[in-house]
Motif scaffolding. Structure first.
Motif, PDB file in Angstrom:
ATOM      1  N   GLU A   6     -91.739 -22.237-107.095  1.00  0.00           N
ATOM      2  CA  GLU A   6     -91.071 -23.498-107.358  1.00  0.00           C
ATOM      3  C   GLU A   6     -92.083 -24.630-107.444  1.00  0.00           C
ATOM      4  OE1 GLU A   6     -87.469 -22.079-104.368  1.00  0.00           O
ATOM      5  OE2 GLU A   6     -89.341 -23.014-103.736  1.00  0.00           O
ATOM      6  N   GLY A  19     -87.104 -33.688-111.097  1.00  0.00           N
ATOM      7  CA  GLY A  19     -86.965 -32.391-111.733  1.00  0.00           C
ATOM      8  C   GLY A  19     -87.565 -31.286-110.890  1.00  0.00           C
ATOM      9  N   SER A  21     -88.670 -27.083-111.027  1.00  0.00           N
ATOM     10  CA  SER A  21     -88.985 -25.979-111.921  1.00  0.00           C
ATOM     11  C   SER A  21     -89.246 -24.732-111.097  1.00  0.00           C
ATOM     12  CB  SER A  21     -90.228 -26.330-112.751  1.00  0.00           C
ATOM     13  OG  SER A  21     -90.616 -25.237-113.559  1.00  0.00           O
ATOM     14  N   CYS A  22     -88.886 -23.590-111.658  1.00  0.00           N
ATOM     15  CA  CYS A  22     -89.100 -22.323-110.956  1.00  0.00           C
ATOM     16  C   CYS A  22     -89.438 -21.250-111.990  1.00  0.00           C
ATOM     17  CB  CYS A  22     -87.853 -21.933-110.171  1.00  0.00           C
ATOM     18  SG  CYS A  22     -87.950 -20.317-109.367  1.00  0.00           S
ATOM     19  N   VAL A  23     -90.534 -20.552-111.736  1.00  0.00           N
ATOM     20  CA  VAL A  23     -90.980 -19.502-112.642  1.00  0.00           C
ATOM     21  C   VAL A  23     -90.858 -18.153-111.945  1.00  0.00           C
ATOM     22  CG1 VAL A  23     -92.885 -18.614-114.016  1.00  0.00           C
ATOM     23  CG2 VAL A  23     -92.615 -21.065-113.724  1.00  0.00           C
ATOM     24  N   ASP A  72     -85.314 -21.041-119.731  1.00  0.00           N
ATOM     25  CA  ASP A  72     -86.141 -20.559-120.829  1.00  0.00           C
ATOM     26  C   ASP A  72     -86.351 -19.072-120.572  1.00  0.00           C
ATOM     27  OD1 ASP A  72     -88.281 -19.768-122.485  1.00  0.00           O
ATOM     28  OD2 ASP A  72     -89.084 -21.797-122.519  1.00  0.00           O
ATOM     29  N   THR A  77     -88.283 -19.222-116.816  1.00  0.00           N
ATOM     30  CA  THR A  77     -88.375 -20.482-116.075  1.00  0.00           C
ATOM     31  C   THR A  77     -87.033 -21.185-116.072  1.00  0.00           C
ATOM     32  OG1 THR A  77     -90.697 -20.749-116.663  1.00  0.00           O
ATOM     33  CG2 THR A  77     -89.517 -22.716-115.954  1.00  0.00           C
ATOM     34  N   LEU A  79     -85.106 -24.750-114.975  1.00  0.00           N
ATOM     35  CA  LEU A  79     -85.333 -26.161-114.689  1.00  0.00           C
ATOM     36  C   LEU A  79     -84.052 -26.783-114.157  1.00  0.00           C
ATOM     37  CD1 LEU A  79     -87.232 -27.144-117.967  1.00  0.00           C
ATOM     38  CD2 LEU A  79     -88.231 -26.452-115.779  1.00  0.00           C
ATOM     39  N   GLN A  81     -82.788 -30.623-113.733  1.00  0.00           N
ATOM     40  CA  GLN A  81     -82.991 -32.059-113.893  1.00  0.00           C
ATOM     41  C   GLN A  81     -81.924 -32.774-113.097  1.00  0.00           C
ATOM     42  OE1 GLN A  81     -85.609 -33.479-115.370  1.00  0.00           O
ATOM     43  NE2 GLN A  81     -84.844 -35.460-114.661  1.00  0.00           N
ATOM     44  N   CYS A  95     -84.981 -21.819-105.160  1.00  0.00           N
ATOM     45  CA  CYS A  95     -84.775 -21.133-106.425  1.00  0.00           C
ATOM     46  C   CYS A  95     -84.233 -19.732-106.140  1.00  0.00           C
ATOM     47  CB  CYS A  95     -86.091 -21.042-107.180  1.00  0.00           C
ATOM     48  SG  CYS A  95     -85.992 -20.192-108.769  1.00  0.00           S
TER      49      CYS A  95
END
Length: 125
Positions: A6, A19, A21-23, A72, A77, A79, A81, A95
């Motif tokens: 994260e 925002g 994000s997590c991959v 995505d 990934t 997201l 927001q 996440c």
């Protein structure tokens, strides 16, 4: 095995935006869905938003209209927001990924759940 990393989070004033994000990374897995949960002090962990790989999104009532989740698939990934932030949004955000393990003979029938380490979001008044 799936690892979730994260980024984002932090401190912002009420009414502001942030925002997350997590991959997802690893080998031999197929994503089914990703999302975000949160745990506020003294409360149980709750779903914030989730999204499937076919882009079906679900939001908790408390964040509808303020938060937007996106995925995505190629980059694995997710997201989040967040806008119009309120002090009650203060929590540790986690996440989450639901993924099928792939084997040489095919996909296992049931998905596994994976969690990130959590990131702090603090909204000041």
């Amino acid at each position: 095995q799936v690892q979730l990393v994260e980024s984002g989070g932090g401190l912002v004033q009420a009414g502001g935006s942030l925002g997350l994000s997590c991959v997802a990374s690893g080998t031999m897995f197929s994503l089914n869905a990703m999302g975000w949960y949160r745990r506020a002090p003294g409360k149980q962990r709750e779903l914030v938003a989730s999204i499937t790989t076919s882009n079906g999104a679900t939001y908790s009532d408390s964040v509808k209209g303020r938060f937007t989740i996106s995925l995505d698939n190629a980059k694995k990934t997710v997201l989040l927001q967040m806008t119009g932030l309120k002090p009650e949004d203060t929590a540790v955000y986690y996440c989450h990924a639901e993924a099928f393990t792939l084997t040489p003979v095919g996909r296992l029938p049931a998905p596994d759940n994976y969690w990130g380490q959590g990131t702090q979001v603090t909204i000041s008044t």
